[in-house]
Design a protein around this motif. Sequence first.
Motif, PDB file in Angstrom:
ATOM      1  N   ASN A 100      16.130   3.057 -40.497  1.00 38.79           N
ATOM      2  CA  ASN A 100      14.723   2.760 -40.401  1.00 38.79           C
ATOM      3  C   ASN A 100      13.933   4.338 -40.557  1.00 38.79           C
ATOM      4  N   GLY A 101      14.649   5.236 -40.812  1.00 41.66           N
ATOM      5  CA  GLY A 101      14.091   6.749 -40.802  1.00 41.66           C
ATOM      6  C   GLY A 101      15.212   7.491 -39.923  1.00 41.66           C
ATOM      7  N   GLY A 102      15.055   8.918 -40.215  1.00 41.98           N
ATOM      8  CA  GLY A 102      16.015   9.870 -39.720  1.00 41.98           C
ATOM      9  C   GLY A 102      17.141  10.509 -40.305  1.00 41.98           C
ATOM     10  N   GLY A 103      17.666   9.788 -41.201  1.00 41.03           N
ATOM     11  CA  GLY A 103      18.739  10.185 -41.961  1.00 41.03           C
ATOM     12  C   GLY A 103      18.996  11.575 -42.195  1.00 41.03           C
ATOM     13  N   TYR A 104      17.804  12.312 -42.438  1.00 43.25           N
ATOM     14  CA  TYR A 104      18.221  13.726 -42.940  1.00 43.25           C
ATOM     15  C   TYR A 104      18.299  14.247 -41.513  1.00 43.25           C
TER      16      TYR A 104
END
Length: 335
Positions: A100-104
């Motif tokens: 949902n976000g935060g992959g980097y």
Amino acid sequence: MSDNETMRAIKIDNPGGPDALVADNVAKPYAHPGQLLIKVKAAGINRPDILQRMGLYPAPEGASPLPGLEVSGIVEDIGRTTDQAPTSLQVGDEVVALTNGGGYAEYVSVPWGQVLPKPKGWNFIEAATIPETFFTVQQTLIDRANPTSKDWVLVHGGAGGIGATAIQLAKLTGAKVLATASSAEKCAYCSQMGADVAINYLEEDFVERTKAETGKGANIIVDFIGGDYVDRNLRAAAPDATIIQLANLAGREANVTMGLVVAKRLTIFGSTLRAQPDGVKARIAHHLMEQVWPAMENGTIQKPSIQSFKLEEAAKAHEAMDAQGQMGKIVLEVS
């Protein structure tokens, strides 16, 4: 886990161009109940990441503000509760995940239902290209539009991540596929991915070519261009066709000939994925595991063309994403 544990990640302090992506130390996330903590090996880059960087696609409430919607990696921790069905995944398992976000980042927490085992035969860099595009196309083209072997599917931007995925999933159903692209090289890539007909839209009118190839027009159209393509899609569509609008890269407003919508009995629907409930994403994951994972592991689904960059080179990766000749997928190598 102590409260002061940190990790390397890419953050966006001020929206803007690729230079808005800044490497920094940030707080390491937890595996809260219902989540898996993943040690990220690679993270895919997608068009929504570009929009978020520009300040045009904010993270949903409760999601990580860091960019990155898909990762591959290794399960580091499992958040458990007594009233939730346990995940079949275990610490140490190799996985892919729709975040949902935060992959980097070096670590990311993801709801259980959005995590799948890494397909056999796919390395971490290759596997990081899967979640965002396959979840999107599975939900829209396969689950909602439901192509069959009797259908012609027109895919715009066939050399991109979404486009190439749409080509391959449509072919799994037995449908015939037309794909548009902007160069001979990109058309060749569309054909490699399985397109029956590749159309260089800079050299010929995709509406007329679609009608010539199909007789009546395309039964399903997958578009993320928008702008003047909206009305042209109506003209390229067969009677009773379905048009799927996934983005509006050429503009959010369009002049539409509503008479064609009525006369042809057309269905038009749009979709975004990130803000949908976790349970919806879990159902998509289940469908992918049943319908698509076997084709990935037996080689029916081809791996995309990939450019890779180190995590700290996220700005360069976004510059490559914006380049005119970009094909396939771009991935950040994290660890």
